[in-house]
Scaffold this motif. Sequence first.
Motif, PDB file in Angstrom:
ATOM      1  N   MET A  99       0.827  -1.185   0.000  1.00 53.16           N
ATOM      2  CA  MET A  99       0.000   0.000   0.000  1.00 53.16           C
ATOM      3  C   MET A  99       0.879   1.260   0.000  1.00 53.16           C
ATOM      4  SD  MET A  99      -2.999   0.970   2.599  1.00 53.16           S
ATOM      5  CE  MET A  99      -3.786   2.517   2.570  1.00 53.16           C
ATOM      6  N   LEU A 100       1.924   1.250   0.820  1.00 52.20           N
ATOM      7  CA  LEU A 100       2.816   2.405   0.843  1.00 52.20           C
ATOM      8  C   LEU A 100       3.517   2.595  -0.500  1.00 52.20           C
ATOM      9  CD1 LEU A 100       4.430   2.187   4.374  1.00 52.20           C
ATOM     10  CD2 LEU A 100       2.740   3.808   3.566  1.00 52.20           C
ATOM     11  N   GLU A 101       3.889   1.493  -1.121  1.00 54.31           N
ATOM     12  CA  GLU A 101       4.545   1.581  -2.425  1.00 54.31           C
ATOM     13  C   GLU A 101       3.622   2.259  -3.430  1.00 54.31           C
ATOM     14  OE1 GLU A 101       6.553  -1.342  -5.788  1.00 54.31           O
ATOM     15  OE2 GLU A 101       5.872  -2.178  -3.894  1.00 54.31           O
ATOM     16  N   LEU A 102       2.348   1.893  -3.421  1.00 54.47           N
ATOM     17  CA  LEU A 102       1.370   2.505  -4.313  1.00 54.47           C
ATOM     18  C   LEU A 102       1.259   4.005  -4.047  1.00 54.47           C
ATOM     19  CD1 LEU A 102      -1.052   2.242  -6.344  1.00 54.47           C
ATOM     20  CD2 LEU A 102      -2.465   2.004  -4.305  1.00 54.47           C
ATOM     21  N   MET A 103       1.212   4.372  -2.790  1.00 54.27           N
ATOM     22  CA  MET A 103       1.067   5.786  -2.448  1.00 54.27           C
ATOM     23  C   MET A 103       2.291   6.596  -2.865  1.00 54.27           C
ATOM     24  SD  MET A 103      -0.853   5.543   1.194  1.00 54.27           S
ATOM     25  CE  MET A 103      -1.120   7.292   1.319  1.00 54.27           C
ATOM     26  N   PHE A 104       3.484   6.061  -2.600  1.00 54.20           N
ATOM     27  CA  PHE A 104       4.698   6.795  -2.936  1.00 54.20           C
ATOM     28  C   PHE A 104       4.934   6.883  -4.441  1.00 54.20           C
ATOM     29  CE2 PHE A 104       6.151   5.728   1.478  1.00 54.20           C
ATOM     30  CZ  PHE A 104       6.244   7.040   1.905  1.00 54.20           C
ATOM     31  N   GLU A 105       4.732   5.784  -5.152  1.00 55.56           N
ATOM     32  CA  GLU A 105       5.064   5.751  -6.569  1.00 55.56           C
ATOM     33  C   GLU A 105       3.939   6.259  -7.466  1.00 55.56           C
ATOM     34  OE1 GLU A 105       6.428   1.835  -7.437  1.00 55.56           O
ATOM     35  OE2 GLU A 105       8.186   2.033  -6.143  1.00 55.56           O
ATOM     36  N   SER A 106       2.716   5.843  -7.224  1.00 58.67           N
ATOM     37  CA  SER A 106       1.615   6.216  -8.121  1.00 58.67           C
ATOM     38  C   SER A 106       0.984   7.558  -7.763  1.00 58.67           C
ATOM     39  CB  SER A 106       0.532   5.140  -8.092  1.00 58.67           C
ATOM     40  OG  SER A 106       1.061   3.906  -8.506  1.00 58.67           O
ATOM     41  N   LEU A 107       0.791   7.801  -6.485  1.00 59.12           N
ATOM     42  CA  LEU A 107       0.105   9.019  -6.059  1.00 59.12           C
ATOM     43  C   LEU A 107       1.062  10.144  -5.692  1.00 59.12           C
ATOM     44  CD1 LEU A 107      -2.601   7.275  -3.860  1.00 59.12           C
ATOM     45  CD2 LEU A 107      -2.804   8.039  -6.223  1.00 59.12           C
TER      46      LEU A 107
END
Length: 71
Positions: free
Chosen positions: A1-9
């Motif tokens: 979830m953190l990876e998604l937030m940092f990279e995508s958002l």
Amino acid sequence: MLELMFESLEVRSMGIALKPLLALYGGGLSSGLSVHMGEGTTVAMAVFNGFIIKESTVRFDIAGKDVTEYL
């Protein structure tokens, strides 16, 4: 979830905190006793100057469900 937030958002930073700290900070305090009662457990934690005192953490298996049944 953190990876998604940092990279995508493109979120720049993330802060993770425990409920007892957030409850006290919300009331403008950094030290105190925080008691959280859920459906199945109750947890009491002492906080001093923003740090949880681990030795003071107490967990009870009596909580909201038991109180509702009692009433």
